[in-house]
Design a protein around this motif. Structure first.
Motif, short mmCIF file in Angstrom:
data_model
loop_
_atom_site.label_atom_id
_atom_site.label_comp_id
_atom_site.label_asym_id
_atom_site.label_seq_id
_atom_site.Cartn_x
_atom_site.Cartn_y
_atom_site.Cartn_z
N LEU A 87 22.61 26.50 -29.41
CA LEU A 87 22.41 27.35 -28.24
C LEU A 87 21.36 28.40 -28.55
CD1 LEU A 87 26.04 27.85 -26.92
CD2 LEU A 87 24.22 26.42 -25.93
N LEU A 88 20.59 28.73 -27.54
CA LEU A 88 19.52 29.71 -27.66
C LEU A 88 20.08 31.08 -27.31
CD1 LEU A 88 16.43 30.01 -28.08
CD2 LEU A 88 16.17 29.60 -25.63
N ARG A 110 22.03 25.44 -13.51
CA ARG A 110 21.52 26.29 -14.58
C ARG A 110 22.46 26.31 -15.78
NH1 ARG A 110 22.68 30.32 -18.34
NH2 ARG A 110 20.75 31.43 -18.85
N ASP A 111 23.77 26.27 -15.54
CA ASP A 111 24.75 26.36 -16.62
C ASP A 111 25.13 25.01 -17.21
OD1 ASP A 111 24.84 29.15 -16.33
OD2 ASP A 111 26.32 28.99 -14.72
N ASP A 112 24.47 23.98 -16.79
CA ASP A 112 24.70 22.64 -17.34
C ASP A 112 24.27 22.63 -18.81
OD1 ASP A 112 24.40 19.83 -18.05
OD2 ASP A 112 24.44 19.40 -15.90
N PRO A 113 25.09 22.11 -19.71
CA PRO A 113 24.69 22.02 -21.12
C PRO A 113 23.36 21.31 -21.32
CG PRO A 113 27.02 21.50 -20.88
CD PRO A 113 26.47 21.62 -19.49
N MET A 138 16.35 24.18 -23.18
CA MET A 138 15.76 25.47 -23.51
C MET A 138 15.67 25.66 -25.03
SD MET A 138 14.95 26.75 -20.60
CE MET A 138 14.68 25.03 -20.11
N SER A 139 16.70 25.22 -25.72
CA SER A 139 16.67 25.32 -27.18
C SER A 139 15.56 24.45 -27.76
CB SER A 139 18.02 24.88 -27.76
OG SER A 139 19.03 25.80 -27.42
#
Length: 656
Positions: free
Chosen positions: A12-13, A586-589, A595-596
């Motif tokens: 996770l970022l 947006r909150d989807d893994p 993003m990471s």
């Protein structure tokens, strides 16, 4: 690697790392802005345009040897080690026409035909049928140098320029790019000039049989039975055209020149695209126009303006993309500026203000271009793709720029936005979609004529352009535009593929198309739980790579698997993530992983690297690599991800 040197992919970022990635990327993009406010990145195609430029200099006997040596370095570098020829895009399959042109150019530059790279290329070309089986445009180049007879080409009489709009074969039924390429080409075909070719470069060794012995130059493969019908028409025209009266022939040549000269755009050139511009240069020479005539000098300068010359290499771009690059860079910058700390908001406002001011000055307000043939009462209000191309504003660019001006909020943009809105509405085709430059440019049968072996003679509506227009109109929020938007949405629903994706006509490919449409659906207020949206989301998830990124091979235009490539790519990872965020995920893994991955690939300069091509001119024929995509799209995605974290609704407020 991330800015701090740590590998972030798969983890996770943190908000701190995210903020730093945005800050670094924004600074990098800011540093690329020109003093007058605009951005422009290199736009690279395949070997064909640089090779054609080399041959143009030999046609004219205006050979710049140091420049040609640099182009030779470029052509040798991009030759494939796997199939020994030249592909149409990075790591692509052998392409006969590109390989013939590249070989011809290298021989003209001075490469020994017995050098290993030339011997390998020649063997590959011959094994694929030789130069006689190359496409129409390649055979045209060969005809100009006397390497094939003019009968090797389909009949395209200059008298086409006399046909009215209602005639089936009229140039007004073809796309803008076809129109501007064909007009000077028909003059060349009528005059049949021969290149000066001062070094007498020949490529007879690329033919399986002597060209003069070939009896059937047009033999398919045909896309349908219409191909056989049009070949019959071509055969009949070969008999008829020699009997066209000289007076009519002269009148047609004048009609072609009269079409061309108002559209020359000064040093931006006819249609602002290389093939048309180069054809004009050769046309003037064939007509006997002196090289020191201002028309001839300006036409040649317009071509030379497309050159990218570096220390050891050089190549020629197919065109330039400053409006597109500035519009997209502006969206990325304004998204980044929406965040809280560390972004120097005042500096960013100044940068955006300069970009918007530059764009406002480029809006086309006084010229009714070729699009007005179908909409004579519509006022102009669009933007072109290039610095200057007033007869051919681009619907896609206009929507992107209109959205940027609206987001930036300067009251000075009010009139520009309204003019763009009215023009976009007027450019909607009868099926509800939008094409790139024309309205209802969809006489599909024309793609079956022998000249159109590239299958790209037309500019019909497409999902990606339609999506951008809907996004723009929805962002403006005029209630009276709802019917226009609904017609566009109906078009998009009908155009969705069975797997849930959308075809990306102007970007590679289904990832690009799907992202574009999901943005439009979001802007138009379509529920995130709509079946079409859910299906698209599931498709995007299904093609995400294990490392969190997305990638798609240009081969997907040629029937390969959709949304798949051997590695993740920055631009396409940004599109995939932006698509999911537009769909309320947006909150989807999957988005967090993307993003990471993006942060992990950012270099110490705040930029990303990407060799594979990310766009298309003509599917299966001509592909593009926008050098800016790998910079502004990742910044856009990272910034939106950060901004939505602070949003209670998780809903994107703008159409793009």
């Amino acid at each position: 690697m991330a800015a701090d040197g740590s590998a972030l992919s798969g983890s996770l970022l943190t908000s701190e790392a995210l903020e730093q990635a945005v800050k670094n990327a924004q600074a990098a993009l800011s540093n690329r802005q020109n003093a007058d406010g605009h951005w422009v990145y290199e736009l690279e195609a395949d070997a064909t345009i640089p090779a054609e430029y080399v041959l143009l200099e030999h046609f004219l006997d205006k050979i710049d040897d140091p420049l040609q040596q640099k182009i030779g370095n470029y052509l040798r570098r991009i030759q494939s080690d796997e199939h020994d020829g030249w592909p149409l895009y990075h790591d692509g399959q052998f392409d006969l026409s590109a390989s013939v042109k590249a070989y011809f150019a290298l021989k003209a530059i001075g490469d020994d035909i017995n050098a290993p790279h030339m011997a390998r290329a020649r063997k590959a070309i011959l094994s694929h049928g030789g130069a006689a089986r190359a496409n129409v445009f390649t055979r045209f180049q060969l005809a100009l140098f006397g390497e094939v007879p003019w009968r090797a080409l389909p009949v395209m009489p200059v008298e086409l320029m006399l046909l009215p709009r209602k005639a089936f074969f009229s140039v007004w039924n073809m796309s803008y790019w076809s129109r501007v390429v064909i007009a000077p080409l028909t003059v060349l075909a009528a005059l049949k000039p021969v290149a000066v070719n001062p070094r007498q470069i020949r490529v007879r060794e690329l033919f399986v049989a002597p060209p003069e012995t070939v009896t059937d130059w047009i033999r398919g493969p045909y896309r349908s039975a219409w191909g056989h019908v049009f070949k019959g028409i071509d055969s009949a025209l070969r008999v008829v055209t020699p009997f066209i009266p000289a007076k009519t022939h002269k009148k047609a040549i004048k009609a072609a020149v009269d079409f061309i000269e108002p559209r020359l755009n000064g040093e931006d050139g006819l249609g602002a695209i290389y093939p048309a511009m180069a054809n004009v240069v050769m046309m003037y020479r064939a007509m006997g126009v002196p090289d020191n005539d201002p028309r001839a000098m300006t036409a040649l300068k317009s071509v030379q303006n497309l050159l990218v010359i570096k220390e050891h290499e050089a190549y020629c771009q197919p065109c330039v993309s400053p409006i597109w690059d500035t519009g997209l860079s502006g969206h990325a910058m304004i998204e980044a500026a929406s965040g809280p700390q560390g972004i120097a908001p005042e500096k960013t406002r100044e940068e955006l203000s300069k970009a918007v001011s530059w764009l406002r000055d480029k809006q086309i307000l006084s010229v009714k271009g070729d699009w007005a043939i179908n909409k004579p009462d519509l006022a102009p209000g669009g933007w072109a793709f290039q610095y200057g191309n007033d007869y051919y504003p681009d619907v896609d660019d206009t929507a992107v720029v209109g959205m940027l001006l609206h987001r930036e909020g300067d009251p000075k943009s009010t009139e520009a936005i309204e003019r763009a809105r009215q023009w976009i509405i007027g450019m909607q085709s009868t099926n509800g979609g939008w094409g790139a430059f024309d309205i209802d440019n969809n006489k599909e049968m024309l793609n079956h004529i022998p000249f159109s072996d590239h299958g790209a003679l037309l500019d019909p509506p497409t999902a990606d352009v339609t999506a951008r227009c809907i996004s723009f109109l929805a962002q403006l929020g005029h209630t009276e535009d709802r019917q226009v938007i609904e017609r566009g949405l109906d078009y998009l629903r009908k155009d969705q593929e069975k797997d849930g994706s959308w075809f990306g006509r102007w970007g590679t490919n289904y990832i690009y198309g799907t992202w574009s449409v999901l943005c439009a659906f979001n802007a138009a207020g379509i529920s995130h739980d709509d079946p079409a949206v859910i299906k698209a989301v599931e498709w995007l998830r299904s093609v995400q790579r294990e490392d969190g990124g997305w990638g798609e091979d240009c081969a997907s235009y040629e029937g390969a698997a959709r949304g798949v490539y051997k590695k993740s790519l920055p631009s396409q990872t940004a599109w995939g993530a932006l698509g999911l965020m537009a769909a309320g995920r947006r909150d989807d893994p999957a988005v967090a992983k993307a993003m990471s991955w993006l942060a992990s690939q950012q270099d110490e300069n705040g930029e990303w690297q990407e060799d594979p091509y990310n766009a298309v001119g003509f599917p299966k024929v001509f592909y593009l690599r926008y050098h800016g995509y790998k910079q502004f799209f990742p910044l856009f995605a990272l910034s939106r991800y950060r901004n939505l974290e602070k949003s209670n609704s998780r809903r994107v407020d703008f159409g793009f």
